[in-house]
Design a protein around this motif. Structure first.
Motif, mmCIF file in Angstrom:
data_model
loop_
_atom_site.group_PDB
_atom_site.id
_atom_site.type_symbol
_atom_site.label_atom_id
_atom_site.label_comp_id
_atom_site.label_asym_id
_atom_site.label_seq_id
_atom_site.Cartn_x
_atom_site.Cartn_y
_atom_site.Cartn_z
ATOM 1 N N ARG A 112 -29.383 -46.399 5.085
ATOM 2 C CA ARG A 112 -28.364 -47.406 5.406
ATOM 3 C C ARG A 112 -28.600 -48.704 4.637
ATOM 4 N N ASP A 199 -21.220 -43.900 7.224
ATOM 5 C CA ASP A 199 -20.518 -44.143 8.481
ATOM 6 C C ASP A 199 -21.273 -43.559 9.674
ATOM 7 N N TYR A 200 -22.222 -42.674 9.418
ATOM 8 C CA TYR A 200 -22.976 -42.023 10.487
ATOM 9 C C TYR A 200 -24.340 -42.684 10.730
ATOM 10 N N GLU A 202 -26.197 -45.762 12.076
ATOM 11 C CA GLU A 202 -25.875 -46.879 12.956
ATOM 12 C C GLU A 202 -26.794 -48.080 12.791
ATOM 13 N N ASN A 203 -28.112 -47.844 12.725
ATOM 14 C CA ASN A 203 -29.047 -48.966 12.696
ATOM 15 C C ASN A 203 -30.381 -48.512 12.112
ATOM 16 N N THR A 206 -32.058 -45.186 13.312
ATOM 17 C CA THR A 206 -31.350 -43.918 13.140
ATOM 18 C C THR A 206 -32.219 -42.958 12.330
#
Length: 258
Positions: A112, A199-200, A202-203, A206
């Motif tokens: 991410r 998009d999958y 989150e933070n 994850t």
């Protein structure tokens, strides 16, 4: 297409080595396993890397900061204001982006955090401890033809022990040396992702291999590229020593380059 490599974990199961350096910097044949992985991709023309750093990430930065110098012939002339002259250089044609993704961040959180470096383009993703003789070009073609969001290389691992072939009366008919997988396929890394995977995530906590992959699979957007060749993850000191011996014997299947 950029190659993202997860290189930030603690490597607790190989603490004999990772206590001194990040696991991807553990050496096989005098080179970090991270270097071996990058050479696999580079063999197929993929030379743009984004490396997710965490635990002792400064050591990976220092390695690449001095890489060009270490791979070259050089003259230091201290009589002329410390002039430096490079004669011959043997460094690879790599572009390497090193991103500090935090020490206590999970795999999905690390991915991410590098989103801005891959932008809105498909990218490859793997772990910093696994080598294979996988055909990267065919992997990418498979992903493109599938039209799915994520392609995961799947492999069958060899068992640690040989298996007895026993008849009904208890007679041992023979031995099967370390059978592979017993039909089971596992995540071998070496993935190709479309940007929608972000998009999958989150933070920072994850875990990429759990909720994101499960949801992507449930949406019908995860496909497996079956790799039947050599694959080996360096998880323990025993694994490291085994890879070292394979390399020393000149029989490293993952050495695709000259």
């Amino acid at each position: 297409m950029k190659v993202v490599i997860l290189a930030g974990g603690y490597g607790t199961r190989i603490s004999e080595e990772s206590g001194m350096r990040p696991k991807p910097m553990v050496e096989i044949g005098g080179k970090p396993v991270l270097w071996h992985i990058m050479k696999i991709y580079s063999h197929y023309g993929f030379n743009d890397f984004v490396i997710c750093l965490g635990y002792k990430g400064f050591m990976i930065k220092e390695y690449f900061a001095h890489y060009f110098l270490h791979q070259s012939d050089v003259t230091f002339d201290f009589t002329k204001e410390n002039q430096q002259q490079i004669h011959n250089q043997y460094a690879e044609p790599w572009k390497v982006t090193l991103v500090d993704t935090g020490e206590n961040v999970m795999t999905g959180g690390r991915v991410r955090r590098i989103r801005k470096y891959v932008e809105n383009e498909p990218f490859m993703l793997t772990y910093g401890d696994g080598v294979a003789d996988i055909h990267i070009e065919n992997l990418v073609k498979f992903h493109q033809q599938s039209g799915k969001m994520l392609t995961m290389s799947s492999v069958q691992t060899a068992g640690r022990f040989g298996v007895l072939e026993i008849s009904d009366n208890g007679q041992v008919a023979g031995f099967q040396e370390k059978p592979r997988g017993a039909g089971s396929w596992i995540n071998g890394g070496y993935m190709v992702c479309n940007p929608q995977v972000f998009d999958y995530l989150e933070n920072d906590q994850t875990i990429f291999e759990r909720d994101p992959l499960e949801k992507i699979a449930a949406a019908g957007e995860l496909v497996a590229y079956k790799h039947d060749g050599f694959w080996f993850a360096m998880d323990t000191l025993r694994d490291k020593n085994q890879l070292e011996q394979i390399w020393a014997d000149g029989k490293a299947p993952w050495k695709l380059w000259d």
